[in-house]
Design a protein around this motif. Sequence first.
Motif, PDB file in Angstrom:
ATOM      1  N   TRP A 143      -0.716  -6.640  -3.071  1.00 45.08           N
ATOM      2  CA  TRP A 143      -1.373  -5.360  -3.332  1.00 45.08           C
ATOM      3  C   TRP A 143      -2.064  -5.399  -4.697  1.00 45.08           C
ATOM      4  O   TRP A 143      -1.530  -5.934  -5.667  1.00 45.08           O
ATOM      5  N   ASP A 179      -3.037  -7.289   7.834  1.00 44.96           N
ATOM      6  CA  ASP A 179      -3.174  -5.854   7.577  1.00 44.96           C
ATOM      7  C   ASP A 179      -4.415  -5.573   6.731  1.00 44.96           C
ATOM      8  O   ASP A 179      -4.501  -6.001   5.572  1.00 44.96           O
ATOM      9  N   ARG A 181      -5.323  -3.107   5.092  1.00 44.31           N
ATOM     10  CA  ARG A 181      -5.082  -2.348   3.868  1.00 44.31           C
ATOM     11  C   ARG A 181      -4.993  -3.261   2.642  1.00 44.31           C
ATOM     12  O   ARG A 181      -5.197  -2.813   1.507  1.00 44.31           O
ATOM     13  N   CYS A 186      -5.946  -9.725   2.955  1.00 45.04           N
ATOM     14  CA  CYS A 186      -5.244  -9.456   4.212  1.00 45.04           C
ATOM     15  C   CYS A 186      -4.942 -10.728   4.997  1.00 45.04           C
ATOM     16  O   CYS A 186      -4.028 -10.745   5.829  1.00 45.04           O
TER      17      CYS A 186
END
Length: 244
Positions: A143, A179, A181, A186
């Motif tokens: 992230w 994913d 996000r 990803c």
Amino acid sequence: MKNLKIYYIYHSCFVVETKNYLIVFDYFKKSLKNRDDDISLDEKILNTKKKVLVFSSHSHYDHFNKEIFSWKNKFGIIEYVLSSDIVFNNELQNCHKICEDEVLYISGVKIKAYGSTDLGVSFLVEIDGVKILHSGDLNWWYWKDDTPDEEKHMKEYYQKIIEQIRINNSIDIAFFPVDPRLEEFCYLGGEYFAEKVKPKIMIPMHFDENFYICKEFKEKIVRFNVEGALIEKTNFLLKLKTNI
């Protein structure tokens, strides 16, 4: 394998049909039928004469729905294999809890639980001569707002689990989170898995209905001689080239 069929239901939920078994992984919710000739999850289970096993990798709402326990009243005998973090009525029959590093043998099927970089476990299922890994939420979760320490911990934790999988087992089919996000990161975990473990087939999941992910991921892992699956819609029978 001639009798192997794989259906994408929704998110991280797949149905795998082998010669003698029908497996449901990480049921979350029913998706709408796209066409009149689509096969729903209920219909698939209802019409099978094979042994049915239902897996839930952890208790997050998008991987576990207690509705699965009602299926046994409709569809006969079902065996459930649930991560140990999932709370359920211990009086329910044919429910088996599993923890990381534990091995279960159920109805002629070998099930090994590996760790996860989130909650719960990942499943390696040896069934009808095929080795299938459903990763649950095992992924390299990179992230953008993570601290350097968080990034380091995630990298080391993820790579440690992947090494445990690599040295102990060859994998035929791997369901793996890709994913969107995570934005440009990803594909990070999936590419690393493809390079190190080299399953015959990798099937992306955890992308909801962002189907473009499948084509991009397939193009990224081809250099590792790993086949990627193209998923076009929900309730979708996958078309795979690799013969297992």
